[in-house]
Motif scaffolding. Structure first.
Motif, short mmCIF file in Angstrom:
data_model
loop_
_atom_site.label_atom_id
_atom_site.label_comp_id
_atom_site.label_asym_id
_atom_site.label_seq_id
_atom_site.Cartn_x
_atom_site.Cartn_y
_atom_site.Cartn_z
N TRP A 1 18.75 -4.15 -2.08
CA TRP A 1 19.37 -2.82 -2.12
C TRP A 1 18.45 -1.73 -2.65
CZ3 TRP A 1 19.69 -0.40 -6.87
CH2 TRP A 1 19.45 -1.23 -8.00
N ILE A 2 17.32 -2.09 -3.27
CA ILE A 2 16.44 -1.12 -3.93
C ILE A 2 15.58 -0.40 -2.90
CG2 ILE A 2 14.58 -0.86 -5.62
CD1 ILE A 2 15.71 -3.34 -7.03
N ARG A 3 15.37 0.92 -3.10
CA ARG A 3 14.56 1.73 -2.19
C ARG A 3 13.14 1.16 -2.08
NH1 ARG A 3 16.09 7.07 -1.26
NH2 ARG A 3 13.88 7.56 -1.01
N PRO A 4 12.52 1.26 -0.89
CA PRO A 4 11.16 0.72 -0.74
C PRO A 4 10.11 1.48 -1.54
CG PRO A 4 11.88 1.83 1.28
CD PRO A 4 13.08 1.71 0.40
N ILE A 5 10.25 2.80 -1.68
CA ILE A 5 9.34 3.58 -2.52
C ILE A 5 10.17 4.53 -3.39
CG2 ILE A 5 7.47 3.48 -0.83
CD1 ILE A 5 8.06 6.37 -0.08
N PRO A 6 9.62 5.00 -4.52
CA PRO A 6 10.38 5.89 -5.39
C PRO A 6 10.78 7.18 -4.68
CG PRO A 6 8.45 5.04 -6.52
CD PRO A 6 8.31 4.65 -5.08
N PRO B 1 0.80 -1.24 0.00
CA PRO B 1 0.00 0.00 0.00
C PRO B 1 0.83 1.28 0.00
CG PRO B 1 -0.87 -1.57 1.59
CD PRO B 1 0.45 -2.11 1.14
N HIS B 2 2.10 1.21 0.36
CA HIS B 2 2.96 2.39 0.38
C HIS B 2 3.56 2.68 -1.00
CE1 HIS B 2 3.05 2.61 4.83
NE2 HIS B 2 3.02 1.29 4.77
N VAL B 3 3.58 1.70 -1.88
CA VAL B 3 4.23 1.83 -3.18
C VAL B 3 3.21 2.32 -4.22
CG1 VAL B 3 5.50 0.63 -5.00
CG2 VAL B 3 5.83 -0.02 -2.60
N HIS B 4 3.44 3.52 -4.77
CA HIS B 4 2.49 4.12 -5.73
C HIS B 4 1.05 3.99 -5.21
CE1 HIS B 4 5.84 4.30 -8.49
NE2 HIS B 4 5.95 3.00 -8.56
N PRO B 5 0.71 4.57 -4.05
CA PRO B 5 -0.62 4.37 -3.45
C PRO B 5 -1.77 4.84 -4.33
CG PRO B 5 0.55 6.16 -2.36
CD PRO B 5 1.55 5.48 -3.23
#
Length: 514
Positions: A502-507, A446-450
């Motif tokens: 290593w990738i960020r959790p959200i943009p 739900p935090h990614v591109h909400p």
């Protein structure tokens, strides 16, 4: 300290989107409790019917239809293929039409082939039927999007994990119910096995139709009413709190950074919503309303109200690194769960022949039933970590659980134990971390591109099914060497999660979802 009255009393709500900040799961009369109940129960009924074949497939159906081991493996693969396709479509459908109608549509569409199980008399007929029954697996996406739409960020991980965990338990319940229904029809009703297994599928058909109908009659699309009016409701709620603005429908990208200040409908750089803070003329507020800051309210309106996606917008979200991370992690965790759930009964029969069909089915059912506890546990831990370690904490939890899951899978495969205590203990340990990982994954979704939650949920869910297909294909080409495939899945799980950690959790620069 946890307040048990939160389980039934009316929750505090977000003043902008009216999402609940607690889960009144024991109060189905309450709006939020009712949607929560239908979310998990609808998916549980769907999962039961989706996996109704495996408990009877290895012995009864295989004998009746003269199935080979290859036929059985192919049917398991085809059942996951349809679900993969439906989940890809269900995500954008949720964003466009709303999750409630998408959910009910999946249930009604999957109920028809469930009722037609009695028409199968050949291996090819079984493949065709299981493909269309696989539509039911697509109901996971609207289940999660609907839950996300009713519960706020502080509790959404727990809500999604509970609805999915209770729903996934249908994969365990089916191992109890289908053999029990079959045995009852043979012993008490005097039906032959040839007829009894076909009649048994009428039971989930009835349950699916009743549940889908009740869902449409008793539940709303969103906490603010109709899906088509969600933007207007957000605007009205802001105005009531002294923040004025207009809802516009002009060009813009889902991935654009939101602008600040006053905007007009003619401003081509504006997002779907634009708001301006003003001094309230009178006190405002509603009963059970949470107190949050003005900027947080603005960010919620700008970044967390779902919008109808264009093709260009959808592609940008689908191929963002963050969506791919969610999909890659779920590929391993839920993909492994689906593939293992399909063969676990047969694996137990191979290593413990004395268990027979019903005994092996009962023990295999435990793997699915543990979802009731273990998947919600992942969401609860994720929500506990969130205020302390932020989104990176949520993301690291997913990878940590996955690596431990991989270690258990390798242990199961390498040992290939013929000791019941050892085997069942290792499977239970693996289930703990694997199913908690599923819950933790959809705590971060739900935090990614909400603003495009349906697309992200659909892609993530579809990736889980894609993993199930890949792992099922590996099982298919290794015949009955289940142990070998299980440790291969373990190695893949560890490798994929370490490569994505290593990738960020959200943009970077995303508005909303923090």
């Amino acid at each position: 300290m946890f307040d048990p009255t939160l389980l039934w009393r009316s929750p505090e709500v977000n003043p902008v989107n009216r999402k609940a900040r607690s889960i009144p799961g024991l109060n189905p009369v309450n709006l939020y409790g009712r949607v929560f109940t239908f979310s998990w129960f609808g998916f549980m009924i769907a999962f039961w019917s989706w996996y109704a074949f495996p408990p009877l497939l290895t012995v009864t159906i295989a004998k009746d239809l003269k199935l080979s081991q290859t036929d059985i493996a192919n049917s398991n693969i085809i059942a996951l293929t349809a679900t993969l396709l439906v989940r890809l479509v269900a995500g954008p459908a949720c964003d466009r039409f709303g999750p409630r109608w998408t959910f009910a549509g999946c249930l009604f569409a999957g109920a028809i082939p469930t009722a037609l199980a009695g028409a199968v008399y050949s291996p090819k007929g079984l493949l065709a039927l299981r493909f269309f029954i696989g539509i039911l697996g697509g109901s996971f996406v609207p289940c999660q999007v609907w839950s996300t739409g009713f519960f706020d960020k502080n509790i959404v991980g727990t809500a999604n994990a509970l609805t999915a965990g209770f729903g996934n338990a249908g994969g365990g319940i089916t191992y109890f119910l289908m053999p029990a229904i079959f045995d009852s029809l043979v012993a008490d009703q005097g039906l032959t096995p040839h007829v009894a297994w076909r009649v048994a599928f009428i039971v989930p058909f009835i349950c699916i139709v009743v549940t889908a109908t009740a869902m449409l009659i008793l539940c709303p699309d969103t906490p603010t009413g109709k899906w088509s009016e969600r933007h207007l409701a957000a605007q009205q709620n802001l105005v009531s709190h002294g923040i004025s603005g207009v809802v516009v429908d002009v060009p813009g990208e889902l991935t654009d950074k939101a602008t600040t200040g006053t905007n007009s409908p003619s401003d081509s750089t504006e997002k779907k919503l634009g708001f301006e803070a003003v001094e309230p003329k009178q006190p405002h507020g509603f009963a059970h309303e949470a107190q949050i800051g003005e900027q947080q309210m603005l960010d919620t309106a700008r970044g967390e109200i779902v919008v109808k996606p264009s093709l260009r917008e959808a592609v940008a979200v689908v191929f963002s690194l963050q969506t791919l991370v969610q999909g890659g992690c779920y590929f391993c965790s839920f993909g492994a769960e689906l593939a293992i759930n399909s063969i676990l009964g047969a694996y137990y029969v191979k290593n413990f022949p004395s268990l027979k069909q019903r005994g092996s089915g009962n023990w295999a059912a435990m793997f699915g039933l543990l979802n009731v506890v273990f998947r919600p546990l992942g969401g609860v831990i994720s929500d506990f970590i969130y205020p302390r370690a932020g989104l990176w904490g949520k993301k690291m939890l997913i990878h940590t659980l996955a690596v431990i899951t991989g270690a258990f899978l390798i242990a199961i495969g390498v040992s290939d134990s013929h000791s019941r205590n050892t085997m069942f203990g290792l499977v239970a340990g693996m289930a703990l971390f694997l199913e908690a990982g599923n819950g933790a994954n959809f705590s971060l979704v739900p935090h990614v591109h909400p603003h495009a939650n349906g697309i992200v949920s659909g892609c993530t869910g579809a990736a889980g099914n894609f993993g199930g297909i890949i792992f099922a294909i590996i099982f298919r080409y290794n015949n009955k060497d289940y142990a070998k495939v299980i440790w291969i899945i373990g190695v893949m799980t560890i490798a994929i999660n370490l490569s994505l950690s290593w990738i960020r959790p959200i943009p970077k620069g995303q508005v909303g979802g923090h």
